[in-house]
Design a protein around this motif. Structure first.
Motif, mmCIF file in Angstrom:
data_model
loop_
_atom_site.group_PDB
_atom_site.id
_atom_site.type_symbol
_atom_site.label_atom_id
_atom_site.label_comp_id
_atom_site.label_asym_id
_atom_site.label_seq_id
_atom_site.Cartn_x
_atom_site.Cartn_y
_atom_site.Cartn_z
ATOM 1 N N GLU A 45 0.815 -1.294 0.232
ATOM 2 C CA GLU A 45 -0.116 0.075 -0.197
ATOM 3 C C GLU A 45 0.893 1.201 0.083
ATOM 4 N N GLY A 46 2.223 1.190 -0.051
ATOM 5 C CA GLY A 46 3.025 2.382 -0.078
ATOM 6 C C GLY A 46 3.488 2.726 1.273
ATOM 7 N N TYR A 47 3.189 2.171 2.426
ATOM 8 C CA TYR A 47 3.705 2.918 3.705
ATOM 9 C C TYR A 47 5.211 2.463 3.676
ATOM 10 N N TRP A 48 5.949 2.911 4.515
ATOM 11 C CA TRP A 48 7.607 3.073 4.534
ATOM 12 C C TRP A 48 7.904 2.692 5.843
ATOM 13 N N THR A 49 6.984 3.212 6.773
ATOM 14 C CA THR A 49 7.631 2.985 8.119
ATOM 15 C C THR A 49 6.265 2.456 9.067
ATOM 16 N N THR A 91 7.904 1.466 25.166
ATOM 17 C CA THR A 91 8.919 1.260 24.155
ATOM 18 C C THR A 91 8.456 1.478 22.742
ATOM 19 N N ILE A 92 9.265 2.527 22.090
ATOM 20 C CA ILE A 92 9.057 2.716 20.736
ATOM 21 C C ILE A 92 9.458 1.840 19.685
ATOM 22 N N MET A 93 9.135 1.364 18.949
ATOM 23 C CA MET A 93 9.660 0.318 17.915
ATOM 24 C C MET A 93 9.085 0.654 16.337
ATOM 25 N N GLU A 94 10.045 0.432 15.605
ATOM 26 C CA GLU A 94 9.734 0.701 14.175
ATOM 27 C C GLU A 94 10.366 -0.210 13.254
ATOM 28 N N TRP A 95 9.580 -0.292 12.011
ATOM 29 C CA TRP A 95 10.314 -1.344 11.101
ATOM 30 C C TRP A 95 10.170 -0.621 9.616
ATOM 31 N N ARG A 96 11.349 -0.233 8.847
ATOM 32 C CA ARG A 96 11.525 0.408 7.445
ATOM 33 C C ARG A 96 11.309 -0.378 6.636
ATOM 34 N N ASN A 97 10.880 -0.422 5.457
ATOM 35 C CA ASN A 97 10.950 -1.224 4.368
ATOM 36 C C ASN A 97 11.591 -0.631 3.558
ATOM 37 N N GLY A 98 11.799 -1.349 2.209
ATOM 38 C CA GLY A 98 12.794 -0.996 1.135
ATOM 39 C C GLY A 98 12.244 0.175 0.411
ATOM 40 N N ILE A 99 10.832 0.753 0.635
ATOM 41 C CA ILE A 99 10.594 2.100 -0.300
ATOM 42 C C ILE A 99 11.343 3.183 0.002
ATOM 43 N N GLU A 100 11.772 3.576 -1.068
ATOM 44 C CA GLU A 100 12.475 5.028 -0.953
ATOM 45 C C GLU A 100 11.745 6.154 -1.637
#
Length: 100
Positions: A45-49, A91-100
């Motif tokens: 869907e285009g989400y990067w974080t 606790t703040i967590m994040e995941w970043r995908n490969g979309i730039e």
């Protein structure tokens, strides 16, 4: 569940993640399957974080997110109250995908 973190257009690709698994179904791989599927669909869907604030006492959820590739980016002390009215740190967590 995904929820926008901001109404600003700059952050349109950043969403907050919430995963809840009933206590009767824990330790069966359901949380992992749900979170991995959510990550897959979010990227489509285009989400990067994906951003997830988790009560710091919830070690199982933190472990699940780490297992799925999330990283700890910080903590917020006594920022929220639980259902019993007790102050909780997150606790703040994040995941970043490969979309730039």
């Amino acid at each position: 569940m995904l929820a926008p973190t901001s109404s600003r257009d700059s952050y349109r690709g950043v969403v907050e993640v919430s995963i809840f698994v009933d206590k009767n179904y824990t330790q069966k791989g359901i949380g992992t399957a749900l979170l991995l599927k959510l990550m897959e669909e979010a990227e489509k869907e285009g989400y990067w974080t994906l951003y997830s604030p988790i009560f710091s006492v919830n070690e199982a959820s933190i472990k699940l997110h780490k297992k799925c590739g999330f990283r700890v980016i910080g903590t917020r002390e006594k920022i929220a109250k639980d259902k019993f009215g007790n102050w909780q740190s997150t606790t703040i967590m994040e995941w970043r995908n490969g979309i730039e």
